[in-house]
Design an enzyme around this catalytic site. Structure first.
Site, PDB file in Angstrom:
ATOM      1  N   GLU A  40       0.873  -1.185   0.000  1.00 10.83           N
ATOM      2  CA  GLU A  40       0.000   0.000   0.000  1.00 10.83           C
ATOM      3  C   GLU A  40       0.905   1.229   0.000  1.00 10.83           C
ATOM      4  OE1 GLU A  40      -2.875   0.364   3.235  1.00 10.83           O
ATOM      5  OE2 GLU A  40      -2.982   2.533   2.907  1.00 10.83           O
ATOM      6  N   ARG A  44       1.332  10.369   0.360  1.00 12.08           N
ATOM      7  CA  ARG A  44       1.760  11.355   1.358  1.00 12.08           C
ATOM      8  C   ARG A  44       3.058  12.022   0.977  1.00 12.08           C
ATOM      9  NH1 ARG A  44       0.704   7.942   6.878  1.00 12.08           N
ATOM     10  NH2 ARG A  44      -1.181   6.987   6.055  1.00 12.08           N
ATOM     11  N   LYS A 128     -11.222  -1.055   6.422  1.00  7.29           N
ATOM     12  CA  LYS A 128      -9.995  -0.786   7.184  1.00  7.29           C
ATOM     13  C   LYS A 128     -10.431  -0.250   8.551  1.00  7.29           C
ATOM     14  CE  LYS A 128      -6.035   2.364   6.944  1.00  7.29           C
ATOM     15  NZ  LYS A 128      -4.972   2.826   6.048  1.00  7.29           N
TER      16      LYS A 128
END
Ligand code: 3PG
Length: 211
Positions: A40, A44, A128
């Site tokens: 993943e 960012r 999640k």
């Protein structure tokens, strides 16, 4: 199952903040060497999408998930960069509509019973649980899962190796996510990153299997 089918996933989802494209490639290769065939990449850092393109092109055996998907534009950019799965820390109506409209495989984030019921209403059943430890850890998720038995979770956020047995013990947990596999790699050369990440990946899989 989510209304839009998800790719099949292993139990450990490495969450990665990538500083350079080369570092991203070394991490993806290291994960594969250690037996983890998924990553993943979080949106960012400025090079995250470039790293995704490189991983999709050069390490196609690694399932590419893109995380920290906060906007519709993030969804579009991630798909253009080769994402096979999208992951968000939460669920907004805009993202849910877009995922529906474009049939995108998406795992939204949830932390409360209301979040979970909203996700369920939208047709999402693989979620999640974020931020997993700060939101109460396995004790909280066990309690939340009791009335919501058709939901499955990937707890992420503050999860480490030592927590794996407690998460695996919950029937509603299909796996966990975390950044511990790729923490503190700054200053390492690609070969060292590959070796370090491969060791951590193999260790994580072993811990999960033995938990
Ligand atoms: C995420 O983006 O899913 C989390 O920030 C990862 O959490 P961790 O860094 O505590 O593992």
């Amino acid at each position: 199952m989510n209304s839009i089918p998800l790719p099949s996933l292993q139990a450990i989802m490495p969450v990665v903040v990538i500083d350079t494209v080369d570092q991203g490639l070394a991490i993806a290769n290291g994960l594969l060497l250690g037996g983890i065939r998924q990553i993943e990449v979080t949106l960012r850092t400025t090079c995250a999408l470039k790293a995704c393109e490189a991983i999709a092109r050069d390490v196609p055996q690694c399932l590419l998930a893109v995380g920290t998907v906060l906007t519709v534009a993030d969804m579009d950019h991630a798909v253009q960069a080769g994402a096979q799965l999208l992951i968000s820390p939460g669920l907004t109506n805009r993202l849910a509509e877009q995922a529906h409209l474009k049939s995108l495989p998406w795992i939204p984030g949830v932390a409360t019973a209301t979040d979970m019921m909203n996700a369920r209403d939208w047709g999402y059943s693989v979620l999640k649980f974020f931020p997993a430890m700060a939101a109460g850890g396995p004790t909280a998720l066990k309690a939340l899962s009791a009335p919501l038995q058709d939901l499955t979770f990937i707890p992420t956020g503050g999860v480490g190796l030592a927590d794996l047995p407690a998460w695996k013990a919950l029937p509603s947990v299909q796996g966990v996510g975390g950044s511990w596999l790729t923490a503190n790699l700054q200053g390492m050369k690609p070969g060292e990153i590959e070796r370090t990440v491969a060791e951590r990946a193999a260790e994580a899989l072993k811990h999960w299997q033995q938990a």
